[in-house]
Motif scaffolding. Structure first.
Motif, PDB file in Angstrom:
ATOM      1  N   MET A 159       0.867  -1.171   0.000  1.00 36.07           N
ATOM      2  CA  MET A 159       0.000   0.000   0.000  1.00 36.07           C
ATOM      3  C   MET A 159       0.903   1.220   0.000  1.00 36.07           C
ATOM      4  SD  MET A 159      -2.657   1.441   2.873  1.00 36.07           S
ATOM      5  CE  MET A 159      -3.336   3.090   2.715  1.00 36.07           C
ATOM      6  N   VAL A 160       0.848   1.963  -1.094  1.00 39.22           N
ATOM      7  CA  VAL A 160       1.677   3.159  -1.248  1.00 39.22           C
ATOM      8  C   VAL A 160       0.764   4.372  -1.238  1.00 39.22           C
ATOM      9  CG1 VAL A 160       3.243   4.412  -2.758  1.00 39.22           C
ATOM     10  CG2 VAL A 160       3.471   1.942  -2.510  1.00 39.22           C
ATOM     11  N   ALA A 161       1.056   5.316  -0.380  1.00 39.56           N
ATOM     12  CA  ALA A 161       0.249   6.534  -0.263  1.00 39.56           C
ATOM     13  C   ALA A 161       0.998   7.697  -0.886  1.00 39.56           C
ATOM     14  CB  ALA A 161      -0.060   6.825   1.204  1.00 39.56           C
ATOM     15  N   ASN A 175      -0.888   3.641   8.277  1.00 39.69           N
ATOM     16  CA  ASN A 175      -0.427   2.255   8.206  1.00 39.69           C
ATOM     17  C   ASN A 175       0.061   1.862   6.820  1.00 39.69           C
ATOM     18  OD1 ASN A 175      -1.116   1.835  10.933  1.00 39.69           O
ATOM     19  ND2 ASN A 175      -3.251   1.404  10.368  1.00 39.69           N
ATOM     20  N   ALA A 176       0.222   2.832   5.933  1.00 40.05           N
ATOM     21  CA  ALA A 176       0.710   2.525   4.587  1.00 40.05           C
ATOM     22  C   ALA A 176       2.121   1.959   4.655  1.00 40.05           C
ATOM     23  CB  ALA A 176       0.669   3.780   3.718  1.00 40.05           C
ATOM     24  N   ASP A 177       2.415   1.019   3.748  1.00 42.88           N
ATOM     25  CA  ASP A 177       3.769   0.446   3.702  1.00 42.88           C
ATOM     26  C   ASP A 177       4.795   1.503   3.324  1.00 42.88           C
ATOM     27  OD1 ASP A 177       3.014  -2.345   4.209  1.00 42.88           O
ATOM     28  OD2 ASP A 177       1.988  -2.179   2.286  1.00 42.88           O
ATOM     29  N   VAL A 178       4.427   2.353   2.376  1.00 47.07           N
ATOM     30  CA  VAL A 178       5.320   3.424   1.930  1.00 47.07           C
ATOM     31  C   VAL A 178       4.488   4.683   1.731  1.00 47.07           C
ATOM     32  CG1 VAL A 178       6.942   4.237   0.172  1.00 47.07           C
ATOM     33  CG2 VAL A 178       6.865   1.812   0.767  1.00 47.07           C
ATOM     34  N   ILE A 179       4.964   5.787   2.235  1.00 51.13           N
ATOM     35  CA  ILE A 179       4.339   7.085   2.010  1.00 51.13           C
ATOM     36  C   ILE A 179       5.295   7.914   1.166  1.00 51.13           C
ATOM     37  CG2 ILE A 179       3.458   9.204   3.072  1.00 51.13           C
ATOM     38  CD1 ILE A 179       2.785   7.553   5.549  1.00 51.13           C
ATOM     39  N   CYS A 180       4.800   8.414   0.031  1.00 50.11           N
ATOM     40  CA  CYS A 180       5.611   9.228  -0.870  1.00 50.11           C
ATOM     41  C   CYS A 180       5.080  10.660  -0.851  1.00 50.11           C
ATOM     42  CB  CYS A 180       5.573   8.695  -2.295  1.00 50.11           C
ATOM     43  SG  CYS A 180       6.240   7.033  -2.468  1.00 50.11           S
ATOM     44  N   VAL A 181       5.954  11.579  -0.543  1.00 48.48           N
ATOM     45  CA  VAL A 181       5.587  12.993  -0.541  1.00 48.48           C
ATOM     46  C   VAL A 181       6.028  13.586  -1.882  1.00 48.48           C
ATOM     47  CG1 VAL A 181       5.777  15.200   0.632  1.00 48.48           C
ATOM     48  CG2 VAL A 181       5.895  13.073   1.950  1.00 48.48           C
ATOM     49  N   THR A 227       8.089   5.080   5.730  1.00 49.97           N
ATOM     50  CA  THR A 227       6.912   4.822   6.549  1.00 49.97           C
ATOM     51  C   THR A 227       6.553   6.083   7.323  1.00 49.97           C
ATOM     52  OG1 THR A 227       8.215   4.077   8.443  1.00 49.97           O
ATOM     53  CG2 THR A 227       7.611   2.413   6.788  1.00 49.97           C
ATOM     54  N   HIS A 228       5.404   6.030   7.979  1.00 53.89           N
ATOM     55  CA  HIS A 228       4.961   7.183   8.759  1.00 53.89           C
ATOM     56  C   HIS A 228       5.995   7.554   9.822  1.00 53.89           C
ATOM     57  CE1 HIS A 228       2.269   9.810  11.078  1.00 53.89           C
ATOM     58  NE2 HIS A 228       2.631   9.104  12.152  1.00 53.89           N
ATOM     59  N   ASP A 229       6.462   6.561  10.565  1.00 49.91           N
ATOM     60  CA  ASP A 229       7.420   6.835  11.637  1.00 49.91           C
ATOM     61  C   ASP A 229       8.731   7.367  11.087  1.00 49.91           C
ATOM     62  OD1 ASP A 229       5.535   5.981  13.459  1.00 49.91           O
ATOM     63  OD2 ASP A 229       6.290   3.911  13.494  1.00 49.91           O
ATOM     64  N   ASP A 230       9.199   6.784   9.953  1.00 52.45           N
ATOM     65  CA  ASP A 230      10.457   7.241   9.352  1.00 52.45           C
ATOM     66  C   ASP A 230      10.360   8.695   8.926  1.00 52.45           C
ATOM     67  OD1 ASP A 230      11.493   4.732   9.745  1.00 52.45           O
ATOM     68  OD2 ASP A 230      11.065   4.038   7.694  1.00 52.45           O
ATOM     69  N   LEU A 231       9.243   9.062   8.303  1.00 52.26           N
ATOM     70  CA  LEU A 231       9.105  10.424   7.796  1.00 52.26           C
ATOM     71  C   LEU A 231       8.932  11.426   8.927  1.00 52.26           C
ATOM     72  CD1 LEU A 231       6.808   9.803   4.678  1.00 52.26           C
ATOM     73  CD2 LEU A 231       9.272  10.212   4.737  1.00 52.26           C
ATOM     74  N   ILE A 232       8.264  11.016  10.006  1.00 48.30           N
ATOM     75  CA  ILE A 232       8.149  11.900  11.160  1.00 48.30           C
ATOM     76  C   ILE A 232       9.527  12.150  11.765  1.00 48.30           C
ATOM     77  CG2 ILE A 232       7.271  12.099  13.507  1.00 48.30           C
ATOM     78  CD1 ILE A 232       5.174  12.662  11.432  1.00 48.30           C
ATOM     79  N   ALA A 233      10.319  11.085  11.842  1.00 50.51           N
ATOM     80  CA  ALA A 233      11.671  11.219  12.401  1.00 50.51           C
ATOM     81  C   ALA A 233      12.564  12.079  11.518  1.00 50.51           C
ATOM     82  CB  ALA A 233      12.290   9.833  12.593  1.00 50.51           C
ATOM     83  N   ALA A 234      12.319  12.061  10.201  1.00 52.04           N
ATOM     84  CA  ALA A 234      13.149  12.840   9.278  1.00 52.04           C
ATOM     85  C   ALA A 234      12.886  14.333   9.400  1.00 52.04           C
ATOM     86  CB  ALA A 234      12.891  12.386   7.839  1.00 52.04           C
ATOM     87  N   ASP A 235      11.728  14.702   9.970  1.00 47.59           N
ATOM     88  CA  ASP A 235      11.379  16.110  10.203  1.00 47.59           C
ATOM     89  C   ASP A 235      11.453  16.933   8.906  1.00 47.59           C
ATOM     90  OD1 ASP A 235      10.526  18.236  11.701  1.00 47.59           O
ATOM     91  OD2 ASP A 235      12.546  18.851  12.306  1.00 47.59           O
ATOM     92  N   GLY A 236      10.821  16.398   7.859  1.00 44.47           N
ATOM     93  CA  GLY A 236      10.813  17.098   6.572  1.00 44.47           C
ATOM     94  C   GLY A 236       9.427  17.578   6.205  1.00 44.47           C
ATOM     95  N   LEU A 237       9.091  17.455   4.929  1.00 44.16           N
ATOM     96  CA  LEU A 237       7.805  17.935   4.434  1.00 44.16           C
ATOM     97  C   LEU A 237       6.641  17.196   5.078  1.00 44.16           C
ATOM     98  CD1 LEU A 237       8.617  18.274   0.616  1.00 44.16           C
ATOM     99  CD2 LEU A 237       8.328  20.122   2.267  1.00 44.16           C
ATOM    100  N   TYR A 238       6.766  15.874   5.159  1.00 45.48           N
ATOM    101  CA  TYR A 238       5.680  15.090   5.737  1.00 45.48           C
ATOM    102  C   TYR A 238       5.474  15.459   7.202  1.00 45.48           C
ATOM    103  CZ  TYR A 238       2.850  11.094   7.169  1.00 45.48           C
ATOM    104  OH  TYR A 238       1.845  10.313   7.667  1.00 45.48           O
TER     105      TYR A 238
END
Length: 732
Positions: free
Chosen positions: A518-520, A692-698, A709-720
């Motif tokens: 599931m890719v968002a 819960n998406a497997d991959v989120i693409c901004v 993933t959601h957690d990875d992108l939150i940790a990256a502190d970027g656009l997402y």
């Protein structure tokens, strides 16, 4: 335009009139979080000093409403402020509890008044109440409406498409027996006029006889002959009109079928362009009839007196010249008049098809004035055309009578000087006057014939056009049993829409979707999220780069096989004027869908109970574009339509954006179950639906800016993370 862009224009259109009462029906549902915050601030400011009614499923937008009204099954079951309804612990509380983020809002009501998405400000004018309506099954106000079409359309090509007469006649080839009988009948009718001229001349001879018995006998004989000519003419006219009419109707029906089929095969870019009866039949019969009259008339005239015939035929070129001039004049002006009439017709269609929006904006008079203005242009063009046509038409009609006068004058001279029988003068004059008059009448239709020829050229242009997006040759019968694994890859894809080449949507997009993932896709409105789904469906082809499925370029797969693997639920569901069962069954056009599968799909999309409550159930007709249903109901039927296909790849473009919180939870659960074992690409502005998406693409500016993933992108502190922070701020 993207859904969010259209929504913002609709909001601006509502605010520009500075209304006393503001009606907001999910006014920010199609916006990304960044745009929603900006637009919500504008709506908050616009609500000051106005009575405001809000229909919403996003509870964060109404926590500060003066009064929240909960409607269920058409009745008000609860009403009060946000805090009062939470304290009741019933219907509204259940909706808030269904959303974890809404629960966070309930714990932070003290700071709710400071949020950027407060639906209604606390400042309110005296004697006016501002409140929000939360509806389970609300009918839409359609303020956003359908996309507005431009009044100024691109003009058609100046040079008409070549339509050779042989090709036009070739369209009527299957009806050749009818056409042959019609031609023979037309020639027979044409021959009746010279025959009448001969009989008419003989009657003049009979009137000069002295013997009463002979006069009586000849009168009876010629009366019978006149009767025979009348019967033959009547029979010939019937056969001519019937045969040509039958052939024309069959040809027209066939042309309509192949033309509509050709339209359906065109790519979406062809439909994006704003500029997007044959010449056979009774007109051909009229011309053949006139030629028959003229040829036989000249032949008979030469037989009786060649001198008078040569003088009389001088008028025929004049007739032809007048009619030819008329045809030239009308062919040029006809196209201009047609374009002006099409502009008026577009305005009428635009107003009628979007009557709900027109009525809500109070623009009936404005559209009427625009329509009348365009009709004035048509009327002016018609007046100019008719004046000139009247002049040239009168020349074409009077020239035969001038020829008649010349023929009788010279015939009289021959009677006086050379002893020509006066009945021959009548025969020649009548034969030629009928011949030239019939020719003038037939060729008076030359402008119509020319217009029909232009129309045939436009049809040939469509039929000859090779769609830029089509199934590869010999691919329709291949891979009929192909079931895609769901590996999707976008490689260096660049794209702009055909009508907007200056606006680059995708700029070297690279994206891989693995089978079963599931890719968002998230990002601001207009960043290319929906475009990716359209490219995967091959509604458009990329300008450069490739889109593959199972490592096969989708351009090498037949459109039928490719699209059979895809289930699509769009942001704006489109339903047809058919029954609910038929609309759901349309999801799988490769087989006859049994009723139990239709019902099962409806249950999964949480629409079965509503449909069952209708008097006609699944046999209920939805009306044009499904206007009898609310947005949420239409969306759930669209979801059922996608599920009934049992697709290998599921494409969701804001599939739950129009649903209330409770329905969204049920439908999202059904979608989560439906996604099992399938590849899924989902577009969402509401980040809670894709956590819960497997991959989120901004996506940003046509490229993948962030992925994880959601957690990875939150940790990256970027656009997402920024988008997520905006959402959290809006919900606190």
């Amino acid at each position: 335009m993207s859904g969010g862009q259209k929504q913002r224009i609709a909001i601006a259109r509502a605010l520009v009139r500075r209304p006393a009462i503001l009606l907001l029906d999910e006014a920010t549902s199609a916006l990304d979080l960044h745009s929603e915050a900006t637009v919500q601030r504008a709506l908050d400011a616009a609500s000051k000093g106005r009575t405001t009614i809000v229909v919403t499923h996003r509870l964060s937008t109404i926590t500060n409403a003066d009064r929240i009204v909960f409607i269920k099954d058409g009745q008000v079951v609860e009403q009060g402020t946000h805090e009062e309804l939470l304290a009741l612990g019933k219907h509204y509380y259940g909706l808030v509890s269904a959303d974890a983020s809404a629960t966070a809002r309930a714990k932070a009501t003290a700071s709710a008044a400071k949020t950027v998405t407060a639906a209604i400000p606390k400042q309110k004018p005296p004697l006016k109440r501002q409140f929000s309506t939360l509806s389970m099954h609300s009918h839409r106000l359609s303020l956003a409406g359908a996309s507005e079409t431009s009044a100024n359309q691109l003009e058609e090509h100046e040079k008409p498409y070549d339509a050779p007469m042989m090709r036009i006649f070739g369209l009527n080839k299957p009806e050749w027996p009818y056409n042959i009988i019609g031609c023979l009948a037309a020639a027979m009718v044409g021959a009746s006029f010279p025959a009448f001229a001969v009989l008419f001349g003989e009657v003049y001879y009979v009137l000069g006889l002295q013997d009463d018995e002979e006069v009586r006998r000849e009168t009876v004989n010629f009366s019978i002959l006149f009767l025979v000519v009348g019967v033959v003419t009547g029979l010939g006219t019937f056969l001519q009109m019937y045969m040509f009419g039958l052939a024309g109707v069959r040809m027209t029906t066939r042309i309509r079928k192949i033309t509509f089929a050709a339209m359906l095969k065109q790519e979406m870019g062809w439909y994006d362009e704003d500029t997007n009866s044959g010449a056979t039949g009774t007109r051909v019969g009229a011309i053949l009839q006139a030629l028959s009259t003229l040829v036989l008339g000249i032949g008979l005239s030469m037989y009786y007196t060649w001198k008078m015939t040569l003088v009389s035929v001088v008028s025929i070129p004049l007739v032809l010249g007048a009619v030819f001039f008329e045809a030239r004049v009308m062919s040029g002006q006809g196209l201009q008049e047609k374009k002006k009439m099409e502009a008026a017709t577009r305005i009428a269609i635009e107003a009628i098809s979007n009557i709900r929006t027109v009525a809500s904006l109070g623009k009936e008079e404005a559209f009427l004035q625009r329509y009348c203005s365009e009709l004035e242009h048509v009327a002016e063009a018609t007046r100019i055309r008719q004046r000139l046509r009247g002049l040239v038409f009168s020349c074409g009609q009077t020239t035969p009578f001038f020829g008649y006068a010349l023929s009788l004058y010279y015939g009289g001279a021959l009677v006086a000087t050379e002893g020509l029988n006066y009945q021959d003068v009548i025969k020649v004059s009548e034969a030629l006057i009928f011949g030239s008059w019939m020719l003038g009448q037939a060729l008076a239709f030359a402008p119509n014939f020319n217009t029909a020829k232009i129309s045939a050229g436009r049809i040939f242009k469509l039929l000859d056009r090779v769609p830029e997006i089509a199934s590869p040759p010999d691919s329709e019968d291949k891979d009929l049993d192909w079931k895609a694994d769901g590996l999707i890859q976008f490689s260096k894809v660049e794209f702009h829409y055909p009508t907007r080449p200056e606006m680059q949507i995708l700029q070297g997009l690279n994206l891989i979707v693995k089978p079963g993932q599931m890719v968002a896709l998230v990002g601001q409105s207009g960043c290319g999220k929906s475009t990716c789904i359209q490219l995967l469906q091959r509604l458009y082809d990329p300008i450069s780069g490739t889109v593959t499925m199972d490592r096969r370029d989708i351009a090498s797969v037949s459109l039928r096989n490719l699209r059979s693997q895809l289930g699509v639920v769009g942001q704006e569901p489109v339903l047809f004027d058919r029954t609910i069962a038929e609309n759901i069954a349309y999801g799988d056009n490769f087989r006859l869908v049994p009723m139990d599968e239709i019902i099962e799909a409806a249950k999964k999309s949480n629409i079965h109970s509503f449909v069952s409550s209708l008097p006609l159930g699944y046999d209920t007709r939805l009306g044009s574009k499904g206007t009898q249903l609310s947005g949420g109901q239409k969306q759930r039927i669209a979801i059922a339509r996608a599920l009934v296909r049992n697709p290998r790849v599921l494409l969701l473009d804001e599939a739950t954006s129009a649903l209330d919180t409770q329905s969204e939870k049920v439908v999202q659960a059904a979608l989560d179950k439906a996604m099992e074992g399938r590849t899924c690409i989902t577009i969402a502005h509401r980040l809670a639906t894709i956590r819960n998406a497997d991959v989120i693409c901004v996506l940003e500016k046509g490229t993948v800016a962030e992925m994880g993933t959601h957690d990875d992108l939150i940790a990256a502190d970027g656009l997402y993370a920024h988008l997520h922070a905006l959402q959290e701020a809006a919900m606190e």
